[in-house]
Scaffold this active site. Structure first.
Site, PDB file in Angstrom:
ATOM      1  N   GLY A   1       0.817  -1.206   0.000  1.00 48.85           N
ATOM      2  CA  GLY A   1       0.000   0.000   0.000  1.00 48.85           C
ATOM      3  C   GLY A   1       0.849   1.254   0.000  1.00 48.85           C
ATOM      4  O   GLY A   1       0.511   2.256  -0.654  1.00 48.85           O
ATOM      5  N   THR A   2       1.957   1.225   0.734  1.00 53.94           N
ATOM      6  CA  THR A   2       2.857   2.381   0.755  1.00 53.94           C
ATOM      7  C   THR A   2       3.431   2.638  -0.631  1.00 53.94           C
ATOM      8  O   THR A   2       3.508   3.790  -1.080  1.00 53.94           O
ATOM      9  CB  THR A   2       3.998   2.136   1.768  1.00 53.94           C
ATOM     10  OG1 THR A   2       3.444   2.100   3.085  1.00 53.94           O
ATOM     11  CG2 THR A   2       5.034   3.247   1.693  1.00 53.94           C
TER      12      THR A   2
ATOM     13  N   GLN B   1      -8.025   1.882   4.811  1.00 58.53           N
ATOM     14  CA  GLN B   1      -8.840   1.465   5.949  1.00 58.53           C
ATOM     15  C   GLN B   1     -10.294   1.205   5.597  1.00 58.53           C
ATOM     16  O   GLN B   1     -10.984   0.487   6.307  1.00 58.53           O
ATOM     17  CB  GLN B   1      -8.765   2.527   7.051  1.00 58.53           C
ATOM     18  CG  GLN B   1      -7.433   2.599   7.757  1.00 58.53           C
ATOM     19  CD  GLN B   1      -7.084   1.319   8.497  1.00 58.53           C
ATOM     20  OE1 GLN B   1      -7.954   0.557   8.915  1.00 58.53           O
ATOM     21  NE2 GLN B   1      -5.803   1.065   8.662  1.00 58.53           N
TER      22      GLN B   1
ATOM     23  N   HIS C   1      -3.401  -6.316   3.000  1.00 61.78           N
ATOM     24  CA  HIS C   1      -3.377  -6.892   4.346  1.00 61.78           C
ATOM     25  C   HIS C   1      -4.298  -6.157   5.310  1.00 61.78           C
ATOM     26  O   HIS C   1      -4.543  -6.617   6.430  1.00 61.78           O
ATOM     27  CB  HIS C   1      -1.944  -6.936   4.894  1.00 61.78           C
ATOM     28  CG  HIS C   1      -1.382  -5.619   5.294  1.00 61.78           C
ATOM     29  ND1 HIS C   1      -1.339  -5.185   6.601  1.00 61.78           N
ATOM     30  CD2 HIS C   1      -0.834  -4.628   4.561  1.00 61.78           C
ATOM     31  CE1 HIS C   1      -0.782  -3.992   6.658  1.00 61.78           C
ATOM     32  NE2 HIS C   1      -0.466  -3.628   5.436  1.00 61.78           N
TER      33      HIS C   1
ATOM     34  N   CYS D   1       4.235   7.375  24.139  1.00 63.37           N
ATOM     35  CA  CYS D   1       5.023   6.427  24.916  1.00 63.37           C
ATOM     36  C   CYS D   1       5.302   5.129  24.173  1.00 63.37           C
ATOM     37  O   CYS D   1       6.071   4.306  24.647  1.00 63.37           O
ATOM     38  CB  CYS D   1       4.313   6.125  26.227  1.00 63.37           C
ATOM     39  SG  CYS D   1       4.048   7.569  27.253  1.00 63.37           S
TER      40      CYS D   1
END
Length: 460
Positions: A69-70, A177, A196, A320
């Site tokens: 996809g990238t 998405q 995926h 974090c």
């Protein structure tokens, strides 16, 4: 063990597994060859392209398969920018695009081009009017995701596409998405997606470019995939990707209704069961399977580890969990709390009992993490007022600066201030978000030689 991170990568769909195994025996040959094995491979590739094009809503000759996809996003952006270089080198994106889009924009800027990021509201949605205002005579391309990968908010693609059409600017939609749930609203010029994300195998992306869109593929010319995706096609993976896309689409309507009800339960019950929680994203215009919330006074990485120990796989946009210790660019653009961030994205077939067990486990996990960090209770005993205070939280990471602020805010009189000295990038987002949640006044930030001073005035 319940897997609740389908937005990162969905489990391999059973249809994809069957198609992959079958095509390994039939689709190994070169589809460009004229002998029997090559013709058989070509038939499989053509059938997969037709199935994928039908799901996307384009012609088969407008769609090519890429290695990810990238790669589809990068090829689409660079090819469109190159094809329209006489118009200009200006790119418009939303502030919450996937990192692949933002990285392509950074590469354009490094090469002398310009990029405009359109801001979003607190739900993560762009304003069509603001997007239209960002378009310029030298705008070569606009990019807008169909739905956000971190908070699930669905973007106003139709309205933005109309603005782009009026300005004569092609629109690239990142549909990674949303494609499993249905075709993207019409009006786009280019579309990218990743297998995926819908239960296909990893390593397969797709790029659709409408006829009439000026497009110049980058790199050396190649005879494969219309010259837009060089290299030998992974036919078994492509066949599995197309088969699984068709399969998930067939069950999308019923499964979307079922998962939306489960997500609604999470959205409602998390706020009831866990104190000091902000559920983010649009409550209505959103993907059916995804919900994101942030917990005050919680270390996101520790929270994810503890949930993993309880048997739940979830993800986070919290600072974090990042090696750079900076908040998610999506949460930052929305201006919402980033600490203790949890994204729950349910795969197809998720059992209602798994969601119920997650809701049963979550309050105790959050409480345990807060206790370890020394977080204040929800209603602390007021201290004797002491006037303006300064907290030195330099060198301390999320959520410690906010915890220190919460501990002392009742120790100053109404109208007095607390100044928090912090060099954690997350404080720039989380202190204002804490003020909004707590009804205190955020005065502002002053940059210091090391870090910043964040000033909060006690209102009540």
């Amino acid at each position: 063990m319940p897997y609740f991170d389908a937005a990162s990568s969905a489990p391999l769909h059973p249809v994809a597994r069957q198609a992959l195994q079958a095509s390994l025996d039939e689709g190994w040959a070169d589809p460009a060859r004229l002998y029997r094995e090559g013709r058989r491979a070509r038939l499989l590739l053509d059938a997969a392209r037709e199935a994928a094009a039908e799901a996307v809503g384009c012609r088969p000759d407008e769609l090519v398969f890429t290695s990810s996809g990238t790669r589809a996003v990068h090829s689409g952006i660079h090819g469109s920018l190159s094809g329209r270089r006489r118009v200009g080198r200006h790119l418009v994106v939303s502030a919450v695009e996937h990192s692949s889009v933002l990285h392509a924009g950074a590469a354009l800027e490094a090469d002398g081009g310009t990029v405009t990021e359109v801001p979003v509201d607190r739900t993560g949605a762009v304003s069509p009017a603001a997007y239209a205002a960002a378009l310029r005579p030298d705008t070569a391309l606009a990019c807008l995701q169909s739905a956000n990968h971190e908070v699930g908010t669905v973007q106003p693609v139709t309205e933005v596409a109309e603005a782009c059409r009026a300005a004569g600017v092609p629109l690239l939609v990142d549909a990674a998405q949303s494609l499993a749930w249905g075709p993207v609203e019409d009006g786009w010029s280019l579309l990218a997606a990743s297998a995926h994300k819908w239960g296909g195998p990893a390593g397969v992306g797709l790029l659709a470019v409408r006829k009439g869109v000026r497009f110049a593929p980058q790199g050396p010319a190649d005879e494969r995939e219309s010259g837009r995706a060089p290299g030998f096609e992974n036919i078994p993976a492509i066949v599995a990707a197309a088969a699984s896309l068709r399969a998930v689409r067939a069950e999308a309507a019923a499964e979307a209704e079922r998962l939306r009800a489960l997500v609604d339960r999470v959205r409602t019950r998390v706020a009831e069961l866990v104190p000091d929680v902000e559920v983010v994203g649009d409550p209505v215009r959103r993907l059916p399977h995804l919900v994101t919330f942030s917990c005050l006074y919680v270390d996101g990485e520790t929270l994810l580890h503890e949930l993993d120990r309880e048997g739940f796989s979830v993800s986070s946009g919290s600072s974090c969990t990042s090696s750079t210790l900076t908040p998610s660019h999506v949460l930052r653009a929305m201006g919402v709390l980033s600490e203790g961030n949890v994204r729950v994205s349910l795969p197809l077939g998720t059992a209602s009992s798994d969601v119920d067990r997650f809701l049963a486990v979550l309050p105790g996990v959050v409480s345990s993490v807060r206790e370890k960090l020394g977080a204040p209770v929800s209603s602390p005993t007021p201290a004797t007022p002491r006037g303006d205070l300064t907290i030195d939280a330099l060198g301390k990471r999320c959520p410690i600066p906010v915890i220190e602020l919460a501990k002392v805010i009742t120790g100053v009189p109404v109208g007095a201030t607390v100044t928090v000295l912090a060099d954690d990038e997350a404080a720039r987002l989380d202190i204002p978000a804490w003020c909004e949640m707590r009804g205190q006044e955020y005065v502002g930030e002053t940059r210091r030689e090391r870090g910043s001073a964040y000033v909060v005035r006690r209102v009540g």
